[in-house]
Design an enzyme around this catalytic site. Structure first.
Site, PDB file in Angstrom:
ATOM      1  N   SER A  91       0.833  -1.208   0.000  1.00  0.00           N
ATOM      2  CA  SER A  91       0.000   0.000   0.000  1.00  0.00           C
ATOM      3  C   SER A  91       0.868   1.259   0.000  1.00  0.00           C
ATOM      4  CB  SER A  91      -0.962  -0.044   1.187  1.00  0.00           C
ATOM      5  OG  SER A  91      -1.913   0.988   1.115  1.00  0.00           O
ATOM      6  N   HIS A 104      -7.500  -5.549   0.779  1.00  0.00           N
ATOM      7  CA  HIS A 104      -6.310  -4.718   0.961  1.00  0.00           C
ATOM      8  C   HIS A 104      -5.448  -5.188   2.131  1.00  0.00           C
ATOM      9  CE1 HIS A 104      -4.321  -0.964  -0.208  1.00  0.00           C
ATOM     10  NE2 HIS A 104      -4.101  -0.718   1.073  1.00  0.00           N
TER      11      HIS A 104
END
Length: 417
Positions: A189, A393
């Protein structure tokens, strides 16, 4: 009516942010409950590790660990954690793996699993010299040569500065300590965001990267969804009000988070479903892979704190649908950049080989945005869609079967370089 509704939502959100930004002064006490899944794996109880640091957790699993400190060009003092080798012992000429964490994360997020499923341990046992970064402002990097983290000036940065100062300084330290000529880079990320920005600003660092593995990569957010993205249109208003309140940091790790983790996120707690759903709201759905045994440990270490500007920067990316520098407003941009709009980062300068790893139900690194990033990278060597219908995620660091779905492919990628 619309303005009133927006103002009410913003006010409520600001109060919530203020509440979680104030470190608790109270000493929270609790009693340990019975062990269950952890006990079956040789750990003492379900709440094992909640009050331990990353180095202490690494040591508890029987791995060697070192603590290093790096001072950036602008004075921030960063703490790095090193696993120099796996349980088999040291060997000569070990390749170097550099792991960069996500937003509101720290070095701990690469070890929040059993050794056979946690990337840091897997790399160490596979023969790598593993270095875990901590960028400015998180739990382990809250020091500066002159600035005080209790003052607003300490927090006047976004991930722009992390890309320009933190990551280069950390990589240089690793290369100096190991004598290696390059690192195998893993970003998750925000760890990918700062990588791409660094290469745009300091393209000479391409030569210091063997290959980059980008998990849940974020350079574009046009298609991102979820509660955080719903607030993006109000990001400038939120930022101004928080600064007026003297708030520079959001979501620090503190004793309150430890208490909430133990009391409400335990698998045996009647409130545990709230913790699970909160994570799904942030990163997208995937009930199968949420590691409920480790949830108290995860929540006690993550979030690990971030500056208001760092979080606001992602809201700006959502609004502009561009990969650009921090937006200070028209006058601020003229002062900082000599122009009214923030400059774009140049992805054509990312010449190091890059592999992208993405999930189908990732709300923050949406597949369409990852595809746009992939098209902009001049040396994309792997575009890997995790072969699971639901993979979100947060799964890239915490999933039960992260090794099976992701890490084996990262090892294959690294072995090719």
């Amino acid at each position: 009516m619309r303005g009133t509704e927006m103002g009410l939502k913003t006010s409520v959100f600001l109060l919530a942010l203020w509440a979680v930004s104030v470190p608790t002064q109270e000493s929270w006490a609790w009693s340990h409950k019975r062990g269950s899944a952890h006990a079956r794996r040789g750990l003492p109880n379900d709440h094992w590790g909640i009050n331990m640091t990353t180095p202490e957790l690494i040591d508890a699993f029987g791995y060697p660990v070192e603590i290093h400190h790096v001072t950036t060009e602008d004075g921030y003092i960063l703490e790095m954690h090193r696993i120099p080798h796996g349980k088999a012992g040291p060997s000569e000429n070990r390749p170097v793996a550099y792991l960069e964490h996500c937003l509101l994360c720290s070095s701990s997020d690469y070890i929040m699993n059993y050794p056979e499923e946690a990337l840091a341990y897997i790399l160490a046992d596979a023969g790598y010299d593993v270095w875990l970064s901590n960028m400015r402002g998180n739990t382990y990097s809250r020091n500066h040569t002159t600035l005080d983290p209790e003052k607003l000036d300490f927090w006047k940065y976004s991930w722009d500065e992390m890309a320009l100062y933190d990551v280069p300084a950390s990589i240089d330290h690793v290369l100096k300590e190991t004598g290696a000529d390059g690192v195998y880079y893993v970003g998750w990320s925000m760890g990918t965001t700062v990588f791409f920005a660094m290469m745009s600003e300091k393209p000479e660092y391409n030569d210091k990267i063997k290959v980059m593995a980008g998990m849940a990569p974020v350079a574009y957010l046009g298609n991102a969804i979820g509660p955080i993205m719903e607030l993006a249109p109000y990001v400038m208003e939120v930022e101004v009000v928080l600064q007026l309140l003297g708030v520079g940091e959001l979501f620090p790790s503190n004793e309150l988070m430890d208490y909430l983790a133990e009391e409400y996120c335990d698998v045996n707690s009647t409130y545990s479903q709230i913790c699970y759903n909160f994570l799904f709201l942030l990163g997208g759905p995937d009930a199968d892979e949420l590691h409920k045994d480790f949830l108290p440990l995860i929540i006690s270490h993550t979030p690990a704190g971030a500056s208001v500007n760092t979080i606001a920067h992602y809201g700006q990316m959502k609004n502009s649908n561009n990969f650009c520098k921090f937006d200070y407003g028209e006058l601020g941009n003229i002062m900082h950049y000599g122009r009214r709009e923030p400059p774009l980062y140049n992805l054509t300068k990312v010449t190091a080989p890059v592999g992208l790893f993405w999930g189908n139900t990732d709300w923050l690194a949406d597949p369409a945005d990852v595809a746009r990033l992939a098209a902009d990278l001049p040396n994309l060597v792997l575009d890997y869609n995790v072969p699971k219908e639901e993979f979100n995620h947060l799964d890239f660091g915490w999933a039960i079967h992260a090794n099976e779905y992701v890490y084996t492919k990262i090892l294959e990628l690294f072995s090719a370089y």
